[in-house]
Design a protein around this motif. Structure first.
Motif, PDB file in Angstrom:
ATOM      1  N   THR A  53       0.885  -1.320  -0.035  1.00  0.00           N
ATOM      2  CA  THR A  53       0.080   0.082   0.067  1.00  0.00           C
ATOM      3  C   THR A  53       1.001   1.232  -0.005  1.00  0.00           C
ATOM      4  OG1 THR A  53      -0.110  -0.021   2.500  1.00  0.00           O
ATOM      5  CG2 THR A  53      -2.031  -1.088   1.048  1.00  0.00           C
ATOM      6  N   VAL A  54       0.395   2.147  -0.605  1.00  0.00           N
ATOM      7  CA  VAL A  54       1.289   3.539  -0.747  1.00  0.00           C
ATOM      8  C   VAL A  54       0.199   4.511  -0.860  1.00  0.00           C
ATOM      9  CG1 VAL A  54       2.657   4.937  -2.524  1.00  0.00           C
ATOM     10  CG2 VAL A  54       2.817   2.288  -2.514  1.00  0.00           C
ATOM     11  N   ARG A  55       0.655   5.605   0.140  1.00  0.00           N
ATOM     12  CA  ARG A  55      -0.137   6.780   0.248  1.00  0.00           C
ATOM     13  C   ARG A  55       0.656   7.794  -0.307  1.00  0.00           C
ATOM     14  NH1 ARG A  55      -4.749   8.210   3.769  1.00  0.00           N
ATOM     15  NH2 ARG A  55      -5.030  10.348   3.591  1.00  0.00           N
ATOM     16  N   TRP A  91       4.270   2.534   2.350  1.00  0.00           N
ATOM     17  CA  TRP A  91       4.807   3.542   1.811  1.00  0.00           C
ATOM     18  C   TRP A  91       4.035   4.751   2.004  1.00  0.00           C
ATOM     19  CZ3 TRP A  91       9.890   3.751   0.170  1.00  0.00           C
ATOM     20  CH2 TRP A  91      10.775   2.421  -0.029  1.00  0.00           C
ATOM     21  N   VAL A  92       4.756   5.776   2.371  1.00  0.00           N
ATOM     22  CA  VAL A  92       4.155   7.234   2.229  1.00  0.00           C
ATOM     23  C   VAL A  92       5.003   7.968   1.450  1.00  0.00           C
ATOM     24  CG1 VAL A  92       3.072   9.050   3.449  1.00  0.00           C
ATOM     25  CG2 VAL A  92       2.931   6.927   4.569  1.00  0.00           C
ATOM     26  N   ILE A  93       4.407   8.533   0.339  1.00  0.00           N
ATOM     27  CA  ILE A  93       5.195   9.339  -0.650  1.00  0.00           C
ATOM     28  C   ILE A  93       4.765  10.870  -0.307  1.00  0.00           C
ATOM     29  CG2 ILE A  93       5.504   9.838  -3.003  1.00  0.00           C
ATOM     30  CD1 ILE A  93       6.808   7.079  -2.132  1.00  0.00           C
ATOM     31  N   THR A  94       5.685  11.637  -0.246  1.00  0.00           N
ATOM     32  CA  THR A  94       5.175  13.301  -0.265  1.00  0.00           C
ATOM     33  C   THR A  94       5.379  13.635  -1.280  1.00  0.00           C
ATOM     34  OG1 THR A  94       5.849  13.016   2.321  1.00  0.00           O
ATOM     35  CG2 THR A  94       5.772  15.150   1.312  1.00  0.00           C
ATOM     36  N   ASN A  95       4.262  14.523  -1.684  1.00  0.00           N
ATOM     37  CA  ASN A  95       4.626  15.116  -3.272  1.00  0.00           C
ATOM     38  C   ASN A  95       4.295  16.718  -2.956  1.00  0.00           C
ATOM     39  OD1 ASN A  95       4.556  15.958  -5.858  1.00  0.00           O
ATOM     40  ND2 ASN A  95       2.577  14.960  -6.439  1.00  0.00           N
ATOM     41  N   ASP A  96       5.173  17.381  -2.395  1.00  0.00           N
ATOM     42  CA  ASP A  96       4.956  19.063  -2.208  1.00  0.00           C
ATOM     43  C   ASP A  96       5.709  20.053  -3.315  1.00  0.00           C
ATOM     44  OD1 ASP A  96       3.046  19.032  -0.123  1.00  0.00           O
ATOM     45  OD2 ASP A  96       4.821  18.451   1.405  1.00  0.00           O
ATOM     46  N   GLY A  97       6.024  19.229  -4.391  1.00  0.00           N
ATOM     47  CA  GLY A  97       6.549  20.137  -5.318  1.00  0.00           C
ATOM     48  C   GLY A  97       8.145  19.962  -5.361  1.00  0.00           C
ATOM     49  N   ASP A  98       8.760  19.155  -4.703  1.00  0.00           N
ATOM     50  CA  ASP A  98      10.291  19.097  -4.760  1.00  0.00           C
ATOM     51  C   ASP A  98      10.536  17.824  -5.686  1.00  0.00           C
ATOM     52  OD1 ASP A  98      12.685  18.147  -4.381  1.00  0.00           O
ATOM     53  OD2 ASP A  98      12.881  18.775  -2.160  1.00  0.00           O
ATOM     54  N   GLY A  99      10.730  18.149  -6.734  1.00  0.00           N
ATOM     55  CA  GLY A  99      10.894  17.049  -7.802  1.00  0.00           C
ATOM     56  C   GLY A  99      12.085  15.832  -7.602  1.00  0.00           C
ATOM     57  N   ALA A 100      13.122  16.465  -6.951  1.00  0.00           N
ATOM     58  CA  ALA A 100      14.117  15.504  -6.531  1.00  0.00           C
ATOM     59  C   ALA A 100      14.026  14.692  -5.237  1.00  0.00           C
ATOM     60  CB  ALA A 100      15.735  16.545  -6.247  1.00  0.00           C
ATOM     61  N   ALA A 101      13.169  15.093  -4.420  1.00  0.00           N
ATOM     62  CA  ALA A 101      12.803  14.440  -3.158  1.00  0.00           C
ATOM     63  C   ALA A 101      11.722  13.432  -3.474  1.00  0.00           C
ATOM     64  CB  ALA A 101      12.232  15.289  -2.178  1.00  0.00           C
ATOM     65  N   ALA A 104      13.285  10.522  -5.526  1.00  0.00           N
ATOM     66  CA  ALA A 104      14.177   9.661  -4.676  1.00  0.00           C
ATOM     67  C   ALA A 104      13.442   8.661  -3.992  1.00  0.00           C
ATOM     68  CB  ALA A 104      14.990  10.529  -3.801  1.00  0.00           C
ATOM     69  N   GLN A 105      12.098   9.338  -3.723  1.00  0.00           N
ATOM     70  CA  GLN A 105      11.145   8.464  -2.748  1.00  0.00           C
ATOM     71  C   GLN A 105      10.529   7.481  -3.719  1.00  0.00           C
ATOM     72  OE1 GLN A 105       8.267  10.703  -0.298  1.00  0.00           O
ATOM     73  NE2 GLN A 105       9.164  12.459  -1.642  1.00  0.00           N
ATOM     74  N   LEU A 106      10.203   7.682  -5.119  1.00  0.00           N
ATOM     75  CA  LEU A 106       9.795   6.776  -6.039  1.00  0.00           C
ATOM     76  C   LEU A 106      10.693   5.893  -6.519  1.00  0.00           C
ATOM     77  CD1 LEU A 106       7.647   9.369  -8.397  1.00  0.00           C
ATOM     78  CD2 LEU A 106       6.726   7.752  -6.530  1.00  0.00           C
ATOM     79  N   GLU A 107      12.158   6.107  -6.474  1.00  0.00           N
ATOM     80  CA  GLU A 107      13.115   5.313  -6.801  1.00  0.00           C
ATOM     81  C   GLU A 107      13.102   4.138  -5.636  1.00  0.00           C
ATOM     82  OE1 GLU A 107      15.790   2.918  -8.699  1.00  0.00           O
ATOM     83  OE2 GLU A 107      14.700   4.591  -9.630  1.00  0.00           O
ATOM     84  N   ALA A 108      13.189   4.611  -4.384  1.00  0.00           N
ATOM     85  CA  ALA A 108      13.114   3.590  -3.263  1.00  0.00           C
ATOM     86  C   ALA A 108      12.136   2.700  -3.484  1.00  0.00           C
ATOM     87  CB  ALA A 108      13.294   4.406  -2.142  1.00  0.00           C
ATOM     88  N   LEU A 109      10.950   3.263  -3.918  1.00  0.00           N
ATOM     89  CA  LEU A 109       9.528   2.232  -3.912  1.00  0.00           C
ATOM     90  C   LEU A 109       9.951   1.229  -5.199  1.00  0.00           C
ATOM     91  CD1 LEU A 109       6.818   1.580  -3.337  1.00  0.00           C
ATOM     92  CD2 LEU A 109       5.985   3.413  -4.897  1.00  0.00           C
ATOM     93  N   LEU A 110      10.072   1.775  -6.123  1.00  0.00           N
ATOM     94  CA  LEU A 110      10.442   0.821  -7.323  1.00  0.00           C
ATOM     95  C   LEU A 110      11.403  -0.296  -6.961  1.00  0.00           C
ATOM     96  CD1 LEU A 110      10.520   3.213 -10.428  1.00  0.00           C
ATOM     97  CD2 LEU A 110       8.825   1.628  -9.775  1.00  0.00           C
ATOM     98  N   GLN A 111      12.710   0.166  -6.172  1.00  0.00           N
ATOM     99  CA  GLN A 111      13.626  -0.934  -5.626  1.00  0.00           C
ATOM    100  C   GLN A 111      12.938  -1.628  -4.749  1.00  0.00           C
ATOM    101  OE1 GLN A 111      17.042   1.009  -3.902  1.00  0.00           O
ATOM    102  NE2 GLN A 111      17.665   2.161  -5.991  1.00  0.00           N
TER     103      GLN A 111
END
Length: 117
Positions: A53-55, A91-101, A104-111
């Motif tokens: 589950t991913v939020r 997983w909790v992914i924060t999407n506040d407009g910082d593309g690099a952050a 990085a979160q999405l890459e960790a999720l994909l791994q």
């Protein structure tokens, strides 16, 4: 349409979940819009530990910058906040407009997903 969907869910909480997976054979599925605890429970019951589950979250300030305006009766309805309690997300992914952050979160999720295949 909302009334019809709610009636279907009351009669059979798994109706829409079963419909979406019918005939699917991919090794990884992304179900991008579960809205109720009964949806998460259905997938966990049907697929066990394979479910991740991913939020995705954003602050209210970020949401307002993206033109979101709270509407009573809509944004506080189960269809919008039914997963705010009762679910421990993997997983909790924060999407506040910082593309690099975000990247990085999405890459960790994909791994994590790849490690489970």
């Amino acid at each position: 349409m909302i009334r019809w969907g709610e009636e279907k869910r009351r009669a059979d909480p798994g109706f829409f979940c079963r419909t979406v997976v019918q005939g699917a054979a991919q090794p990884v599925w992304v179900v991008s819009d579960t809205r109720r605890l009964s949806d998460v429970e259905w997938f966990r019951d049907a697929y066990g530990d394979a479910v991740l589950t991913v939020r995705v979250t954003a602050t209210e300030e970020t949401r307002r910058r993206r033109s979101w305006v709270f509407v009573a009766g809509v944004d506080d309805a189960e269809s919008e906040c039914g997963l705010d309690q009762g679910v421990t997300f993997d997983w909790v992914i924060t999407n506040d407009g910082d593309g690099a952050a975000l990247g990085a979160q999405l890459e960790a999720l994909l791994q994590d997903v790849r490690s489970r295949l």
